[in-house]
Design a protein around this motif. Structure first.
Motif, PDB file in Angstrom:
ATOM      1  N   PHE A 116       0.698  -0.805   0.116  1.00  0.00           N
ATOM      2  CA  PHE A 116       0.133  -0.158  -0.067  1.00  0.00           C
ATOM      3  C   PHE A 116       0.801   1.643   0.167  1.00  0.00           C
ATOM      4  N   TYR A 117       1.900   1.367   0.811  1.00  0.00           N
ATOM      5  CA  TYR A 117       2.006   2.399   0.748  1.00  0.00           C
ATOM      6  C   TYR A 117       3.271   2.463  -0.186  1.00  0.00           C
ATOM      7  N   ALA A 118       3.985   1.364  -1.203  1.00  0.00           N
ATOM      8  CA  ALA A 118       4.702   1.979  -2.525  1.00  0.00           C
ATOM      9  C   ALA A 118       3.530   2.208  -3.381  1.00  0.00           C
ATOM     10  N   THR A 119       2.232   2.171  -3.269  1.00  0.00           N
ATOM     11  CA  THR A 119       1.102   2.338  -5.020  1.00  0.00           C
ATOM     12  C   THR A 119       1.237   3.652  -4.110  1.00  0.00           C
ATOM     13  N   THR A 146       2.308   9.888  -9.987  1.00  0.00           N
ATOM     14  CA  THR A 146       1.765  10.179 -11.276  1.00  0.00           C
ATOM     15  C   THR A 146       0.126  11.606 -11.304  1.00  0.00           C
ATOM     16  N   ALA A 147       0.214  11.977 -10.090  1.00  0.00           N
ATOM     17  CA  ALA A 147      -1.151  12.306  -9.610  1.00  0.00           C
ATOM     18  C   ALA A 147      -0.404  14.261  -9.996  1.00  0.00           C
ATOM     19  N   LYS A 148       0.469  14.101  -9.206  1.00  0.00           N
ATOM     20  CA  LYS A 148       1.173  16.007  -8.905  1.00  0.00           C
ATOM     21  C   LYS A 148       1.825  15.860 -10.409  1.00  0.00           C
ATOM     22  N   GLU A 155       2.805   6.071  -2.625  1.00  0.00           N
ATOM     23  CA  GLU A 155       3.510   7.414  -2.960  1.00  0.00           C
ATOM     24  C   GLU A 155       3.486   7.542  -4.473  1.00  0.00           C
ATOM     25  N   GLU A 156       2.998   6.115  -5.483  1.00  0.00           N
ATOM     26  CA  GLU A 156       3.814   6.158  -6.664  1.00  0.00           C
ATOM     27  C   GLU A 156       2.043   6.769  -7.578  1.00  0.00           C
TER      28      GLU A 156
END
Length: 741
Positions: free
Chosen positions: A438-441, A448-450, A443-444
């Motif tokens: 979850f933590y890795a996803t 991506t949104a940024k 952050e990804e």
């Protein structure tokens, strides 16, 4: 009148109370033909508004009584003044507003009840579709009536503790959890609730989001401190959210009330329907025995009642078989043993156990009942490493749905099949992964949104620059129009959330010459005639120490800490300290030391005077208590926020050694990472009792194991210690526990 509302709902927004009183005043002075209905509508709507603002702290009837009383006062007041001042009268001639020298005269006419609309010769018809307006108002009223008259049908936390003074545990259980063996067959036990809105004390927790729980999955609910995770669990347990009634729910939130019932029997009694069916079985068997006796005494005895009793007996046997009643006692004993209750302790009355152990009993009762939806709120806070290991293993084989609030990464990695991230008044789902995934996803997703947002903003800026430059240029006007259309078609993206970060900071430490703290041949017993809790302990703590104390609850870990700090005097042996030593102690029940009626800033000033409020706010900000949070009463703060206040107070002592008893309790993941980083950078010594595997792994360089009356240095890591526990569990059937409680 606003004061009357504030007295009943202390935390209400002044704007809401002012609006409510104004609305009632307006309705109470109405002279329309349907003035009574208008006043009643106002009462209903204001009642619904204030019930929402109360955040569930009041019953609907209490709010309704308050508003009815205010409305009656307003009607009486207006009646006493007379109605002549509010009756409209038609002017003898038309008044032209533009000809007036000032507004004061016109206002006087209006105050006298002049009907200016009637004075105007031109009538302006309303363009509002009255039928549509009435339909919309009916829908709003129906929704508000449904909301205000809604009753709490099920509060599962009360099945674990006491229901209320008017009903026994059994009565309450039967009322809210009817026996449905076989009746739920074929029905889906998945939970899908749309348009979820949850508030507490006027603060919005969730807004127009969806809650989805697939049956048999284990969900970890995560989010920063104060975001409302526990509030969501309570709303589910009370069925304030529309959970289907054939789905049973249990919420482990409150400790069990103690009485003379043995611990094992208290767990068995948690399944009320099993208890009732067993009692019915005894009653039916006794009646059949009586019939047999009568038949033997009188061969002509009428046996017509026997058929009904045989049918009841068969039905009762079938129900007990379906719930596997014959295995109940062994299953309850196994659960209790895994949670640290030895066979001897399982026979002790519940009133003999401390609060922490009664919480374990509450957890054992919930696990024994096997509800369709099990709600756990930070269960690791009340458990030691061996018990957490047992619970983790138990839940991995749990057949129903689990929703657990936890900040223990290792626990979530082992238990959770899915993660729900609560933030920004919504729930985001991360399916098929543990906490690390979850933590890795997450952050990804954030990155991506940024990128998408920044790229679109660059495109928007480029198009807008061209439009601004050539919009009025005849040669370029068509191109400018084309770019305007292109700009309008771009999707509107929300700016990505700022990264949630927390930073803890402990002060610099002045150097001291060793020895700092040293224990030599120490033994301790509260009663000299009883067996020592710890004996022959030889330990030392230095300014560079990073020590973790592990072991079963009740083995004496906290006792060792108090001996090191000089809060207890050893029965035998010696504890020596550097005379200049300052020890900062973080207690497991640190909330007891806080004055919850004060703000964090005010309490810091009381305990450590001499600084300005701004300095205290900056200091609290270093521990994540930012903005106006430090000015709120601490009773309004979440458990994690209170922990941060406690750490801020600890820092003000400028300690040489930090002694921490369960420091990770209630802290969110980001706060625990910040604490680990701050402890690693701290120039003094650290000695902690903790059950959080991640915290122990990140901070402690040395482990001490406290068990069976001894404290010994452990040669290995926390993972090695867990492996040893599992090996012991394999040998003994359950995780071995100390008998000291």
């Amino acid at each position: 009148m606003e004061a009357a509302i504030t007295k009943v709902i202390p935390n209400i927004d002044p704007v809401i109370s002012e609006y409510s009183v104004g609305y009632l005043k307006h309705a109470s002075t109405s002279t329309a033909p349907d003035a009574d209905q208008e006043l009643q509508d106002a009462i209903n709507r204001v009642t619904a508004l204030l019930y929402d603002a109360a955040g569930g702290s009041l019953e609907p009837k209490e709010v309704s009584n308050l508003i009815e009383k205010l409305a009656s006062q307003l009607v009486s007041l207006n009646g006493a003044k007379g109605k002549t001042s509010t009756v409209a009268r038609k002017l003898d001639q038309t008044i032209h507003m533009a000809s007036q020298k000032s507004m004061s005269a016109t206002m006087n006419l209006m105050a006298g009840g002049v009907d200016l609309e009637a004075a105007n010769s031109r009538k302006v018809e309303s363009k509002v579709d009255k039928k549509k307006l009435e339909k919309a108002e009916r829908k709003i009223k129906a929704k508000q009536d449904k909301k205000i008259h809604k009753t709490v049908e099920y509060e599962a936390s009360k099945l674990i503790a006491n229901p209320d003074s008017g009903a026994s545990y059994e009565e309450f259980f039967m009322q809210v959890n009817p026996l449905q063996i076989g009746s739920a067959a074929g029905k889906s036990k998945d939970i899908k609730i749309d348009n979820v809105d949850v508030s507490i004390s006027g603060k919005r927790i969730l807004s127009d989001t969806s809650l989805t729980l697939a049956y048999g999955r284990r969900y970890g609910l995560v989010g920063q401190n104060g975001i409302g995770k526990s509030t969501l669990l309570r709303a589910l347990s009370r069925r304030e959210l529309a959970v289907p009634k054939h789905i049973s729910i249990l919420h482990v939130e409150q400790e069990l009330a103690g009485d003379d019932t043995p611990a094992l029997q208290a767990v068995l009694d948690a399944d009320v329907w099993r208890k009732i069916l067993l009692a019915d079985l005894d009653t039916i068997t006794a009646k059949l025995t009586d019939l047999e006796k009568r038949k033997a005494e009188n061969p002509d005895f009428d046996e017509s009642a026997r058929e009904d009793l045989d049918a009841q007996l068969s039905d009762t046997h079938n129900k007990l078989a379906e719930m596997e009643s014959d295995k109940a006692e062994s299953r309850a004993a196994s659960i209790l043993a895994g949670l640290g209750f030895s066979p001897e302790r399982q026979k002790f009355a519940t009133k003999t156990f401390s609060g922490g152990w009664r919480m374990r009993l509450a957890l054992a009762r919930a696990l024994f009942c096997k509800p369709d939806l099990l709600l756990l709120d930070e269960p690791s806070n009340m458990l030691d490493v061996p018990s957490i290991t047992f619970l983790s293993d138990y839940l991995q084989g749990y057949p129903s749905t689990v929703l657990v609030v936890s900040h223990d990464r290792a626990f979530l990695n082992e238990v959770a099949t899915d993660i729900i991230h609560q933030h920004s008044e919504r729930l985001d789902y991360y399916k098929g992964g543990n906490f690390d995934a979850f933590y890795a996803t997450k952050e990804e997703r954030r990155k991506t949104a940024k990128r998408e947002y920044e790229n679109q903003m660059a495109v928007r800026k480029h198009l807008q620059t061209f439009i601004d430059k050539f919009r009025y240029n005849a040669a370029k006007s068509s191109e400018a129009q084309s770019r305007i259309k292109k700009l309008e078609k771009l999707p509107v993206l929300e700016a990505p959330e700022d990264v949630y970060t927390v930073s803890f900071k402990f002060p610099e430490v002045e150097k001291l010459s060793p020895p700092i703290i040293q224990m030599t041949g120490v033994s301790f017993a509260y009663n000299p005639a009883s067996k020592p809790i710890v004996q022959n302990v030889d330990l030392d703590v230095q300014l560079d120490s990073r020590i973790g104390i592990v072991g079963p609850n009740g083995a004496g870990k906290t006792t060792v800490l108090k001996l090191l700090m000089g809060k207890l005097t050893p029965t035998t042996g010696l504890v020596s300290q550097n005379p200049r030593l300052r020890i900062g102690f973080f207690a497991q029940h640190h909330v007891d030391a806080l004055d919850l009626t004060m703000s964090a800033v005010g309490f810091c000033a009381k305990m450590f005077p001499g600084k300005t409020d701004e300095e205290y706010r900056r200091h609290l900000g270093a521990f994540g208590i930012t903005g106006t949070t430090g000015l709120q009463k601490m009773e309004l703060l979440s458990g994690g926020q209170k922990s941060r206040v406690a750490f801020a107070l600890l820092s003000l002592q400028r300690p040489h050694i930090l002694v921490l008893d369960e420091p990770s309790n209630h802290l969110d993941v980001e706060a625990m990472d910040a604490l680990s980083l701050a402890l690693n950078g701290f120039e003094g010594g650290v000695l902690m009792v903790s059950h959080d595997v991640t915290m122990l792994r990140n901070v402690c360089k040395r482990l001490w194991v406290c068990d069976n009356g001894t404290v010994e240095k452990f040669d290995g890591t926390i993972n090695d210690y867990k492996r040893r526990i599992m090996e012991q569990a394999g040998e003994g059937g359950v995780v071995k526990q100390s008998h000291h409680i």
